[in-house]
Write a protein that holds these residues in place. Structure first.
Motif, PDB file in Angstrom:
ATOM      1  N   SER A 167      -1.431 -19.987  -9.217  1.00 20.58           N
ATOM      2  CA  SER A 167      -2.130 -19.418 -10.364  1.00 20.58           C
ATOM      3  C   SER A 167      -2.369 -17.948 -10.061  1.00 20.58           C
ATOM      4  N   VAL A 168      -2.948 -17.237 -10.998  1.00 20.86           N
ATOM      5  CA  VAL A 168      -3.300 -15.835 -10.779  1.00 20.86           C
ATOM      6  C   VAL A 168      -4.774 -15.654 -11.107  1.00 20.86           C
ATOM      7  N   MET A 169      -5.417 -14.803 -10.331  1.00 18.47           N
ATOM      8  CA  MET A 169      -6.808 -14.437 -10.568  1.00 18.47           C
ATOM      9  C   MET A 169      -6.842 -12.958 -10.906  1.00 18.47           C
ATOM     10  N   GLY A 170      -7.332 -12.636 -12.092  1.00 18.21           N
ATOM     11  CA  GLY A 170      -7.350 -11.243 -12.526  1.00 18.21           C
ATOM     12  C   GLY A 170      -8.668 -10.570 -12.233  1.00 18.21           C
ATOM     13  N   PHE A 171      -8.628  -9.271 -11.947  1.00 13.19           N
ATOM     14  CA  PHE A 171      -9.842  -8.476 -11.833  1.00 13.19           C
ATOM     15  C   PHE A 171      -9.594  -7.107 -12.423  1.00 13.19           C
ATOM     16  N   GLU A 172     -10.627  -6.567 -13.066  1.00 11.10           N
ATOM     17  CA  GLU A 172     -10.494  -5.334 -13.826  1.00 11.10           C
ATOM     18  C   GLU A 172     -10.467  -4.108 -12.923  1.00 11.10           C
ATOM     19  N   GLY A 196      -9.170   3.508  -4.049  1.00 15.74           N
ATOM     20  CA  GLY A 196      -9.177   2.083  -3.780  1.00 15.74           C
ATOM     21  C   GLY A 196      -7.874   1.500  -3.306  1.00 15.74           C
ATOM     22  N   ILE A 197      -6.824   2.313  -3.126  1.00 13.14           N
ATOM     23  CA  ILE A 197      -5.502   1.817  -2.741  1.00 13.14           C
ATOM     24  C   ILE A 197      -5.023   2.556  -1.500  1.00 13.14           C
ATOM     25  N   ALA A 198      -4.590   1.802  -0.482  1.00 12.75           N
ATOM     26  CA  ALA A 198      -4.031   2.383   0.738  1.00 12.75           C
ATOM     27  C   ALA A 198      -2.528   2.137   0.742  1.00 12.75           C
ATOM     28  N   LYS A 199      -1.741   3.196   0.920  1.00 11.33           N
ATOM     29  CA  LYS A 199      -0.286   3.098   0.891  1.00 11.33           C
ATOM     30  C   LYS A 199       0.317   3.584   2.205  1.00 11.33           C
ATOM     31  N   LYS A 200       1.514   3.104   2.474  1.00  9.33           N
ATOM     32  CA  LYS A 200       2.324   3.603   3.581  1.00  9.33           C
ATOM     33  C   LYS A 200       3.723   3.853   3.064  1.00  9.33           C
ATOM     34  N   ASP A 201       4.156   5.104   3.150  1.00  5.35           N
ATOM     35  CA  ASP A 201       5.464   5.508   2.615  1.00  5.35           C
ATOM     36  C   ASP A 201       5.598   5.131   1.141  1.00  5.35           C
ATOM     37  N   GLY A 202       4.512   5.259   0.396  1.00  9.40           N
ATOM     38  CA  GLY A 202       4.534   4.999  -1.037  1.00  9.40           C
ATOM     39  C   GLY A 202       4.384   3.545  -1.427  1.00  9.40           C
ATOM     40  N   VAL A 203       4.321   2.633  -0.455  1.00  8.64           N
ATOM     41  CA  VAL A 203       4.206   1.201  -0.736  1.00  8.64           C
ATOM     42  C   VAL A 203       2.756   0.774  -0.557  1.00  8.64           C
ATOM     43  N   LYS A 204       2.206   0.055  -1.523  1.00  6.27           N
ATOM     44  CA  LYS A 204       0.832  -0.424  -1.435  1.00  6.27           C
ATOM     45  C   LYS A 204       0.706  -1.438  -0.294  1.00  6.27           C
ATOM     46  N   LYS A 205      -0.290  -1.223   0.555  1.00  9.23           N
ATOM     47  CA  LYS A 205      -0.534  -2.128   1.673  1.00  9.23           C
ATOM     48  C   LYS A 205      -1.873  -2.851   1.539  1.00  9.23           C
ATOM     49  N   TYR A 206      -2.903  -2.122   1.132  1.00  9.43           N
ATOM     50  CA  TYR A 206      -4.232  -2.720   1.025  1.00  9.43           C
ATOM     51  C   TYR A 206      -4.934  -2.201  -0.230  1.00  9.43           C
ATOM     52  N   LEU A 207      -5.869  -3.020  -0.713  1.00  9.29           N
ATOM     53  CA  LEU A 207      -6.763  -2.623  -1.791  1.00  9.29           C
ATOM     54  C   LEU A 207      -8.194  -2.903  -1.344  1.00  9.29           C
ATOM     55  N   TRP A 208      -9.097  -2.006  -1.707  1.00  9.74           N
ATOM     56  CA  TRP A 208     -10.505  -2.282  -1.464  1.00  9.74           C
ATOM     57  C   TRP A 208     -11.106  -2.724  -2.793  1.00  9.74           C
ATOM     58  N   VAL A 209     -11.648  -3.955  -2.812  1.00 10.91           N
ATOM     59  CA  VAL A 209     -12.102  -4.574  -4.050  1.00 10.91           C
ATOM     60  C   VAL A 209     -13.582  -4.923  -3.923  1.00 10.91           C
ATOM     61  N   ALA A 210     -14.370  -4.476  -4.892  1.00 13.04           N
ATOM     62  CA  ALA A 210     -15.789  -4.827  -4.930  1.00 13.04           C
ATOM     63  C   ALA A 210     -15.937  -6.319  -5.206  1.00 13.04           C
ATOM     64  N   ASP A 211     -16.976  -6.925  -4.630  1.00 12.91           N
ATOM     65  CA  ASP A 211     -17.179  -8.364  -4.778  1.00 12.91           C
ATOM     66  C   ASP A 211     -17.450  -8.763  -6.225  1.00 12.91           C
ATOM     67  N   LYS A 212     -18.076  -7.884  -6.990  1.00 14.54           N
ATOM     68  CA  LYS A 212     -18.344  -8.148  -8.399  1.00 14.54           C
ATOM     69  C   LYS A 212     -18.226  -6.842  -9.170  1.00 14.54           C
ATOM     70  N   ALA A 213     -18.234  -6.956 -10.481  1.00 14.07           N
ATOM     71  CA  ALA A 213     -18.087  -5.759 -11.308  1.00 14.07           C
ATOM     72  C   ALA A 213     -19.214  -4.777 -11.006  1.00 14.07           C
TER      73      ALA A 213
END
Length: 504
Positions: A167-172, A196-213
């Protein structure tokens, strides 16, 4: 470069002042980011200002998108979507024409036809019933909400969950940001975190996501976490290839939409005022008029001024007075054309003609309306192609899990098991008869194929053939005569009129 006046200096929010007081170094970085990276006029407190100093320092797309801008633009766009009918309708028109009520149709194109049919059936069932991790929406109902959010907010995130039936879980978009509101100086796994996005050579590696809105762009590190990006699909449409976050679709039009809303509100108020004060008493002796009018027009006993006139009531005027009516010509003759011009300007950057923005084709002829629709459909086709890429990512993750679990024989699928095309929804024809005749002529003279013409209509040629074959079998089984073409009646040579068809 000249220094801005105090009136033009961007004001620091309360959080900035607190950070600057306790941590001067961080405060300086936040102030520099706010001053130098506030690139969107609509995000500024003084939107009438055209001063662009500090906005021409070069850099990548990320350098011109500050998290303060993103937060302000996103919340402004959401407010417009809640309270402004024009802004809400614009996003609805795009969503309706790109996604439609049916969505996209998956058409696998592997080397094994039976597997293609099986994959299509399995994906359709999973997408309809199991895509949403919360099991609240069917597949395309869920994706229509996703599309609206991504257009309104700038981007949207879907995290694929391979456990169970998948399944997929969406977040805004507002949940993906730099912790503590810092523009830089934050890293995950040794990689710089930008918006909020960490990249290496232009490729997304990590995202920092808040626990709630979050309720502000300042979120402590303890109230979020870093997640891997390989199972996350970011749906966005950047204007630059070096841009890691999307911007709300109405960002360059916020001022225009606000202006239209203000003009309509003020004009309605002026019309109500003119209608409510349609008569005045004119006097040649204004001395003592105020006191006299207060006494003569007050209700007896309670001192409340009379605001209504009863039918057949007699009203006496003093010497030198007369009643004059106030002209109530609101709005004036040029107001409608001016509002239409502003609405047309709003639709131009979005590829929407005025008639589609307002859903009113009464002022254009048939040929013009068709050209306008064709122009809008070109933009919708680009939007469909862009969204199909994100749909492919969902399909790729889903099929990878199914292959790993042995649902399909990978050897039969050929070297590219993910090969497929999407059947996009088409649009109803404004003149079905002419379009059918054009299609018939194109096929007759080999200018096009049935597959191509049906693709433009948003219909699969394979599906049509399967349905025709099924219907033919049913008609034969029920002994119903079949006619595969319509033959016109022969014409008489003498009067060029159709002959009467004889009974069989």
């Amino acid at each position: 470069m000249g220094k801005r006046s105090d009136e033009e200096q961007p004001r620091d929010p309360f959080v900035d002042r607190c950070v600057a007081y306790f941590f001067p170094g961080w405060g300086l970085k936040r102030a520099q980011a706010r001053f130098g990276l506030a690139s969107y006029d609509a995000a500024q407190k003084k939107r009438g200002s055209k001063d662009r100093s500090g906005k021409q320092n070069g850099g990548s797309g990320d350098d011109h998108i500050d998290h303060y801008d993103l937060w302000t633009l996103r919340e402004t766009a959401r407010d417009l979507d809640r309270n402004n009918g024009l802004a809400m309708a614009i996003v609805d028109r795009i969503m309706e024409n790109v996604i439609s009520s049916t969505g996209f149709e998956l058409r696998p194109k592997t080397e094994h036809e039976d597997s293609n049919k099986k994959i299509k059936e399995d994906f359709s069932y999973w997408f309809t019933h199991e895509l949403d991790a919360c099991r609240e929406f069917s597949g395309w109902s869920y994706m229509r909400n996703v599309f609206r959010s991504y257009k309104r907010d700038g981007d949207y995130f879907l995290q694929f969950r391979p456990q169970g039936n998948c399944s997929v879980m969406g977040f805004e978009a507002d949940r993906v940001l730099n912790p503590d509101g810092q523009h830089n100086g934050v890293s995950i796994g040794g990689l710089d975190l930008i918006n909020g996005i960490a990249k290496k050579d232009g490729v997304k590696k990590y995202l920092w996501v808040a626990d709630k809105a979050p309720t502000s762009s300042f979120v402590p590190v303890s109230q979020g976490k870093a997640i891997r990006a390989d199972q996350v699909i970011q749906i966005y449409s950047p204007r630059r290839t070096t841009q890691g976050r999307g911007v709300p679709i109405c960002a360059p039009l916020i001022r225009e939409i606000d202006d239209i809303d203000d003009l309509l509100a003020w004009e309605r108020q002026a019309a109500k005022l003119a209608a409510s004060q349609n008569m005045v008493v004119k006097t040649e002796n204004p001395v003592g008029a105020s006191e006299w009018m207060r006494s003569i027009y007050q209700d007896r006993g309670n001192g409340v001024a009379l605001e209504e006139l009863d039918p057949l009531q007699l009203n006496y005027l003093r010497v030198g007075e007369e009643i004059q009516s106030i002209q109530s010509n609101r709005p004036n003759n040029t107001f409608e054309s001016f509002i239409l011009l502003l609405n047309r300007y709003v639709g131009i950057p979005l590829g929407l003609p005025l008639e589609l923005v307002l859903l009113d084709f009464s002022n254009v002829n048939f040929a013009s309306s068709r050209q306008l629709l064709n122009q809008a459909q070109r933009r919708f086709e680009i939007e469909q192609d862009d969204f199909a890429w994100f749909m492919f990512k969902i399909y790729q993750l889903w099929l990878t899990v199914r292959l790993e679990r042995g649902f399909y024989d990978r050897d039969k699928l050929g070297p590219n098991p993910f090969n497929h095309v999407w059947g996009f929804p088409g649009w109803p024809s404004p003149n079905p008869l002419q379009d059918a005749q054009a299609c018939a002529l194109a096929i007759q003279y080999a200018f096009g194929s049935r597959t191509e013409w049906n693709r433009k209509r948003g219909v699969s040629q394979d599906q049509i053939e399967q349905e025709l074959e099924k219907e033919t079998g049913q008609l034969v089984e029920r002994a119903i005569p079949i006619s595969d073409k319509i033959n016109p009646l022969p014409r008489s040579k003498d009067n060029n009129k159709p002959k009467t068809q004889e009974a069989a």
